[in-house]
Structure formats: structure tokens, C-alpha cells
Design a protein around this motif. Structure first.
Motif, PDB file in Angstrom:
ATOM      1  N   MET A  53       1.782   2.709 -23.847  1.00  0.00           N
ATOM      2  CA  MET A  53       1.844   2.319 -22.458  1.00  0.00           C
ATOM      3  C   MET A  53       1.513   3.534 -21.581  1.00  0.00           C
ATOM      4  O   MET A  53       2.026   4.623 -21.812  1.00  0.00           O
ATOM      5  CB  MET A  53       3.255   1.808 -22.125  1.00  0.00           C
ATOM      6  N   PRO A  54       0.662   3.349 -20.574  1.00  0.00           N
ATOM      7  CA  PRO A  54       0.354   4.463 -19.665  1.00  0.00           C
ATOM      8  C   PRO A  54       1.603   4.899 -18.905  1.00  0.00           C
ATOM      9  O   PRO A  54       2.550   4.135 -18.744  1.00  0.00           O
ATOM     10  CB  PRO A  54      -0.675   3.882 -18.706  1.00  0.00           C
ATOM     11  N   GLY A  55       1.593   6.133 -18.421  1.00  0.00           N
ATOM     12  CA  GLY A  55       2.721   6.671 -17.679  1.00  0.00           C
ATOM     13  C   GLY A  55       2.951   5.966 -16.350  1.00  0.00           C
ATOM     14  O   GLY A  55       2.061   5.320 -15.798  1.00  0.00           O
ATOM     15  N   LYS A  56       4.159   6.112 -15.852  1.00  0.00           N
ATOM     16  CA  LYS A  56       4.572   5.483 -14.597  1.00  0.00           C
ATOM     17  C   LYS A  56       3.930   6.171 -13.404  1.00  0.00           C
ATOM     18  O   LYS A  56       3.581   7.355 -13.454  1.00  0.00           O
ATOM     19  CB  LYS A  56       6.092   5.548 -14.457  1.00  0.00           C
ATOM     20  N   ALA A  57       3.825   5.399 -12.304  1.00  0.00           N
ATOM     21  CA  ALA A  57       3.316   5.927 -11.038  1.00  0.00           C
ATOM     22  C   ALA A  57       4.282   5.553  -9.923  1.00  0.00           C
ATOM     23  O   ALA A  57       4.768   4.422  -9.881  1.00  0.00           O
ATOM     24  CB  ALA A  57       1.930   5.363 -10.729  1.00  0.00           C
ATOM     25  N   VAL A  58       4.561   6.518  -9.058  1.00  0.00           N
ATOM     26  CA  VAL A  58       5.397   6.279  -7.881  1.00  0.00           C
ATOM     27  C   VAL A  58       4.612   6.699  -6.654  1.00  0.00           C
ATOM     28  O   VAL A  58       4.112   7.825  -6.582  1.00  0.00           O
ATOM     29  CB  VAL A  58       6.725   7.069  -7.941  1.00  0.00           C
ATOM     30  N   ILE A  59       4.494   5.777  -5.707  1.00  0.00           N
ATOM     31  CA  ILE A  59       3.810   6.040  -4.451  1.00  0.00           C
ATOM     32  C   ILE A  59       4.851   5.966  -3.356  1.00  0.00           C
ATOM     33  O   ILE A  59       5.464   4.922  -3.137  1.00  0.00           O
ATOM     34  CB  ILE A  59       2.669   5.024  -4.189  1.00  0.00           C
ATOM     35  N   SER A  60       5.094   7.082  -2.682  1.00  0.00           N
ATOM     36  CA  SER A  60       6.060   7.154  -1.592  1.00  0.00           C
ATOM     37  C   SER A  60       5.303   6.977  -0.273  1.00  0.00           C
ATOM     38  O   SER A  60       4.328   7.684  -0.008  1.00  0.00           O
ATOM     39  CB  SER A  60       6.767   8.508  -1.626  1.00  0.00           C
ATOM     40  N   LEU A  61       5.765   6.028   0.527  1.00  0.00           N
ATOM     41  CA  LEU A  61       5.098   5.730   1.797  1.00  0.00           C
ATOM     42  C   LEU A  61       6.125   5.703   2.911  1.00  0.00           C
ATOM     43  O   LEU A  61       7.116   4.982   2.822  1.00  0.00           O
ATOM     44  CB  LEU A  61       4.364   4.383   1.701  1.00  0.00           C
ATOM     45  N   THR A  62       5.883   6.494   3.962  1.00  0.00           N
ATOM     46  CA  THR A  62       6.779   6.540   5.115  1.00  0.00           C
ATOM     47  C   THR A  62       6.180   5.879   6.344  1.00  0.00           C
ATOM     48  O   THR A  62       6.884   5.618   7.305  1.00  0.00           O
ATOM     49  CB  THR A  62       7.128   8.001   5.486  1.00  0.00           C
ATOM     50  N   THR A  63       4.891   5.626   6.303  1.00  0.00           N
ATOM     51  CA  THR A  63       4.156   5.142   7.461  1.00  0.00           C
ATOM     52  C   THR A  63       3.979   3.634   7.418  1.00  0.00           C
ATOM     53  O   THR A  63       3.732   3.073   6.357  1.00  0.00           O
ATOM     54  CB  THR A  63       2.755   5.804   7.487  1.00  0.00           C
ATOM     55  N   GLY A  64       4.093   3.009   8.570  1.00  0.00           N
ATOM     56  CA  GLY A  64       3.844   1.581   8.685  1.00  0.00           C
ATOM     57  C   GLY A  64       2.522   1.325   9.379  1.00  0.00           C
ATOM     58  O   GLY A  64       1.595   2.145   9.307  1.00  0.00           O
TER      59      GLY A  64
ATOM     60  N   VAL B 167      -4.111   3.270  -3.937  1.00  0.00           N
ATOM     61  CA  VAL B 167      -3.630   4.076  -5.056  1.00  0.00           C
ATOM     62  C   VAL B 167      -2.662   3.260  -5.917  1.00  0.00           C
ATOM     63  O   VAL B 167      -2.749   3.260  -7.150  1.00  0.00           O
ATOM     64  CB  VAL B 167      -2.978   5.380  -4.547  1.00  0.00           C
ATOM     65  N   ALA B 168      -1.750   2.550  -5.261  1.00  0.00           N
ATOM     66  CA  ALA B 168      -0.767   1.739  -5.993  1.00  0.00           C
ATOM     67  C   ALA B 168      -1.432   0.607  -6.763  1.00  0.00           C
ATOM     68  O   ALA B 168      -1.109   0.359  -7.931  1.00  0.00           O
ATOM     69  CB  ALA B 168       0.278   1.186  -5.025  1.00  0.00           C
ATOM     70  N   VAL B 169      -2.359  -0.075  -6.126  1.00  0.00           N
ATOM     71  CA  VAL B 169      -3.074  -1.169  -6.786  1.00  0.00           C
ATOM     72  C   VAL B 169      -3.862  -0.640  -7.981  1.00  0.00           C
ATOM     73  O   VAL B 169      -3.840  -1.232  -9.059  1.00  0.00           O
ATOM     74  CB  VAL B 169      -3.997  -1.914  -5.791  1.00  0.00           C
ATOM     75  N   GLY B 170      -4.529   0.479  -7.794  1.00  0.00           N
ATOM     76  CA  GLY B 170      -5.289   1.064  -8.896  1.00  0.00           C
ATOM     77  C   GLY B 170      -4.412   1.374 -10.096  1.00  0.00           C
ATOM     78  O   GLY B 170      -4.766   1.062 -11.237  1.00  0.00           O
ATOM     79  N   ALA B 171      -3.258   1.967  -9.848  1.00  0.00           N
ATOM     80  CA  ALA B 171      -2.341   2.296 -10.940  1.00  0.00           C
ATOM     81  C   ALA B 171      -1.829   1.031 -11.622  1.00  0.00           C
ATOM     82  O   ALA B 171      -1.846   0.926 -12.853  1.00  0.00           O
ATOM     83  CB  ALA B 171      -1.167   3.116 -10.405  1.00  0.00           C
ATOM     84  N   ALA B 172      -1.394   0.065 -10.827  1.00  0.00           N
ATOM     85  CA  ALA B 172      -0.837  -1.175 -11.392  1.00  0.00           C
ATOM     86  C   ALA B 172      -1.889  -1.955 -12.170  1.00  0.00           C
ATOM     87  O   ALA B 172      -1.614  -2.479 -13.253  1.00  0.00           O
ATOM     88  CB  ALA B 172      -0.232  -2.029 -10.276  1.00  0.00           C
TER      89      ALA B 172
END
Length: 121
Positions: free
Chosen positions: A1-12, A25-30
Motif C-alpha cells: 500500500m502506498p504511504g499516507k498523505a495529509v493535506i492541511s488547509l486553513t483557507t476557505g 493535491v489531495a485528489v491526486g494522492a487519493a
């Protein structure tokens, strides 16, 4: 299984291009099969409310609603800062698919001992 990815977002939606990049970035990783978590704080918490992440940030950018749908289809999850969420008086019943309230401890528990590739926007 590929490694985990965490995307931190503060902006709306005050900076829709930044939001779009974080979702790309999140979609690409998932979609590549990585277990992916978006950790949303500050104004980004609003993006997990049904019907909020809409619109197109720029000419040629994909629609935010399309990115949200792709992220859900790929199994992406959201962890939403409960302090930020409550400070904005948001209602949990309107959270989108894959979103749950949780702070830094649940984020670290999700990451676990193997670590994760991280991005911050």
C-alpha cells in the motif's frame, strides 16, 4: 500500500485558487491509492458543509464541486478542527461525505507510526 498523505488547509473560499490547489493535491494522492486525509482548520472548515465548495477558481481550473466528488469517490477523508468549526457556529448535520470533527490527536493517530507525506495550504 502506498504511504499516507495529509493535506492541511486553513483557507476557505476567500482564496479559491489555494483551495483548488490543495484539493488537486489531495485528489491526486487519493486517486493514486494513497490513504489521504485533509485536515481543515480556520475558514477551511466551511468547505466541509454541504453545498459550500462550489464555483471555479480560475479560467481553466476544475470546478470545486467536481474535485470534492472525485475526492469522495477515491475514499478521501476530512478531519475538521472542532474548535474552528464551533467558533463559526456550523452545524454537524450538514457535514459532507467523509468529514468528521477531530483535532490534532486524532490526526496523529490516523498518521500512526509509519508517517505521512504532508502538504500545507
Amino acid at each position: 500500500m502506498p504511504g499516507k498523505a495529509v493535506i492541511s488547509l486553513t483557507t476557505g473560499l476567500e482564496d479559491p485558487e489555494r483551495v483548488t490547489v490543495a484539493f488537486l493535491v489531495a485528489v491526486g494522492a487519493a486517486e493514486m491509492g494513497r490513504p489521504t486525509l485533509m485536515f481543515l482548520t480556520k475558514e477551511a472548515t466551511r468547505l466541509t458543509m454541504d453545498g459550500v465548495a462550489t464555483g471555479v477558481a480560475c479560467d481553466g481550473c476544475p470546478a470545486l464541486a467536481e474535485l470534492v466528488a472525485r475526492y469522495a469517490k477515491a475514499g478521501g477523508r476530512y478531519l475538521v478542527c472542532p474548535i474552528c468549526f464551533d467558533a463559526r457556529k456550523l452545524d454537524k448535520q450538514y457535514l459532507i461525505e467523509g468529514a468528521e470533527l477531530g483535532g490534532t490527536v486524532p490526526m496523529w493517530q490516523w498518521i500512526g507510526d509509519e508517517g505521512a507525506t504532508t502538504f500545507s495550504y
